[in-house]
Structure formats: structure tokens, C-alpha cells
Design an enzyme around this catalytic site. Structure first.
Site, short mmCIF file in Angstrom:
data_model
loop_
_atom_site.label_atom_id
_atom_site.label_comp_id
_atom_site.label_asym_id
_atom_site.label_seq_id
_atom_site.Cartn_x
_atom_site.Cartn_y
_atom_site.Cartn_z
N GLU A 1 -4.31 -9.72 3.40
CA GLU A 1 -5.33 -9.33 4.38
C GLU A 1 -6.49 -10.31 4.48
OE1 GLU A 1 -2.90 -5.71 3.80
OE2 GLU A 1 -3.63 -7.31 2.51
N GLU B 1 0.83 -1.20 0.00
CA GLU B 1 0.00 0.00 0.00
C GLU B 1 0.87 1.26 0.00
OE1 GLU B 1 -4.09 -0.76 2.24
OE2 GLU B 1 -2.39 -1.38 3.47
#
Length: 263
Positions: free
Chosen positions: A140, A120
Site C-alpha cells: 500500500e 488482510e
């Protein structure tokens, strides 16, 4: 001169290139709360410094750019304080946004593992250059987190089908695959990575800074707008009215390199 924060090294060179290094090699540059806070403070400072023209973000240790959230710290904090983890709160709210909104061109240098929040962070940069040995993962869905920033940025960088595959499956992929997706700008052998990044940063420094600032604002602000509305955006300062515009045309006429003032 290298500025030492607790888990971050910031080196602003005389050439206008600032190199920011995630400095937790013993934890593969996992994003602790302290490191996230350091990133926010560093990019806020670099954004407003006139002597900084380009920001390069990289890891230390060679094993990972960053393996993402420090899950051990997160678990220890949850256990001690009985507080659930929530994204976009306190120190976790700003780092990705701060990097994304930095008005200087930003380059992520990726080697080793680039995982979760580390990926990210790379997506928050304008350009991504990777060693061909780099490995990427958004895990995730395997650990019950949400990739709040990545779930918004990834489909802005790659086709939606690729974004869903990366997010849903939580499986590692290599640099060649990331390049094919459009997630990376350049892939090089590890021994050529530094030279490639140095050359790219030097090229960006040679370009008109106000023009680059304008491009960045137009791309970010206009990408979600209808074209007729986007064409009427006018994020300042305007390159058309700048001293650099006059310098650029004069340098072209005189067959010399321009001397940009950023005004």
C-alpha cells in the site's frame, strides 16, 4: 454441495467443514467489489449455520491466495465516476470484519502470492497455514492506499517492529519469514498443504464447539482490556452450563469420543 456465487465457491461438507474459495483465477483472485460482497454474504450465512463447525478460506488457480484489491477496477471506477476510493464504506466495510467476527474457527490456506487486501483477509482468519513457496506483500505504501484493516490487525498478530517493517517498506517476504514473525501457524511443502489443512480442520471439528466459540470471543474481546476486566467477561453461551460439558465429562469417563450437540 457446492454453492456458486459470482466469484466465490462455497462447499459445506457432511463433516461440518465449509470450504470457501475465492474464484477469480484469471485475476489471481483480486478482490473486486463483487467478490467482497460475496465474501460478506457467505460468511454471514456460515456464521449462523448449525451444520458448519469450521470454515476454511482459500484461493483457486494456485498462483495466488489473492493479490488484494482489484486496482484496475478501482482505477476504472474512479475514472468513470470521479469518486475517490474510501476504505470501510459500502461493500468494502464488512468483508474483513465479517470474517474476523465469524464465531466458527477459521483457517486461511495460503499458496502463491498473498498481497495487500488478500493478506488482510488472511489476517482476519484465526489460523493461517501456508505452502513454503507462498510469498507475502503489503504494497500500500507504494500505491498510495492505507491498509486500513491490516494496519490494525498486523500489530495484534506480530511484534510492532515487524508490523512497521512490513507496512513501511512494502517489500515481499517469504513463508519462513512470516512464520518467524508469528504471522503463520504452520508452513508445509505444497504437496502436503491439503493434508495438513484437512487434519487441522478435522481436529477442530472434534473439539467442543461451544468451548471454541467461547475461546474466540474471549480472545477478541479481552485482548485490549486490563486482565481484571477481561477475566470477568462472560460471552455466551456458557460451556460450563452446556449439554456438551456433561457429554464431554461422560465421554472421558467412558473412554469414548464425545458426540457434541453444540448446546
Amino acid at each position: 454441495m457446492v454453492e456458486h456465487r459470482s466469484d466465490l465457491l462455497v462447499d459445506v461438507g457432511a463433516d461440518g467443514v465449509a470450504v470457501v474459495r475465492l474464484n477469480r483465477p484469471e485475476r489471481r483472485n483480486a478482490l473486486s467489489r463483487g467478490l467482497l460482497s460475496d465474501i460478506t454474504a457467505a460468511f454471514t450465512d456460515l456464521d449462523r449455520r448449525r451444520d458448519v463447525r469450521v470454515v476454511v478460506l482459500r484461493g483457486t488457480g494456485g498462483q495466488a491466495f489473492s493479490v488484494g484489491a482489484d486496482l484496475k477496477e478501482m482505477h476504472d471506477r474512479d475514472t468513470a465516476e470521479h469518486l475517490p476510493y474510501e476504505p470501510m464504506r459500502e461493500a468494502t466495510r464488512n468483508p474483513y470484519e465479517t470474517v474476523l467476527e465469524c464465531r466458527k474457527p477459521t483457517i486461511a490456506v495460503l499458496e502463491g502470492w498473498v498481497v495487500g487486501g488478500g493478506l488482510e483477509l488472511a489476517m482476519a482468519c484465526d489460523l493461517r497455514v501456508a505452502a513454503d513457496t507462498a510469498r507475502f506483500l503489503m504494497p500500500e505504501s507504494k500505491v498510495g492506499l492505507g491498509a486500513n484493516f491490516g494496519s490494525q490487525m498486523l500489530p495484534r498478530l506480530v511484534p510492532a517492529g515487524f508490523a512497521f517493517e512490513v507496512l513501511y517498506l512494502a517489500e515481499p517476504f517469504d513463508a519462513a519469514t512470516a512464520l518467524r514473525m508469528g504471522l503463520l501457524n504452520r508452513v508445509t511443502p505444497p504437496e502436503e498443504l491439503d493434508a495438513t489443512v484437512d487434519a487441522l480442520a478435522a481436529t477442530l471439528v472434534s473439539r467442543a464447539p461451544i468451548t471454541l466459540q467461547r475461546y474466540k470471543a474471549m480472545v477478541h474481546l479481552g485482548s485490549s482490556l486490563p486482565i481484571a476486566t477481561a477475566l470477568r467477561l462472560d460471552p455466551g453461551p456458557s460451556p460450563y452450563l452446556s449439554e456438551d460439558r456433561a457429554e464431554g465429562t461422560a465421554a472421558f469417563s467412558q473412554k469414548r469420543a464425545p458426540q457434541w450437540s453444540g448446546r
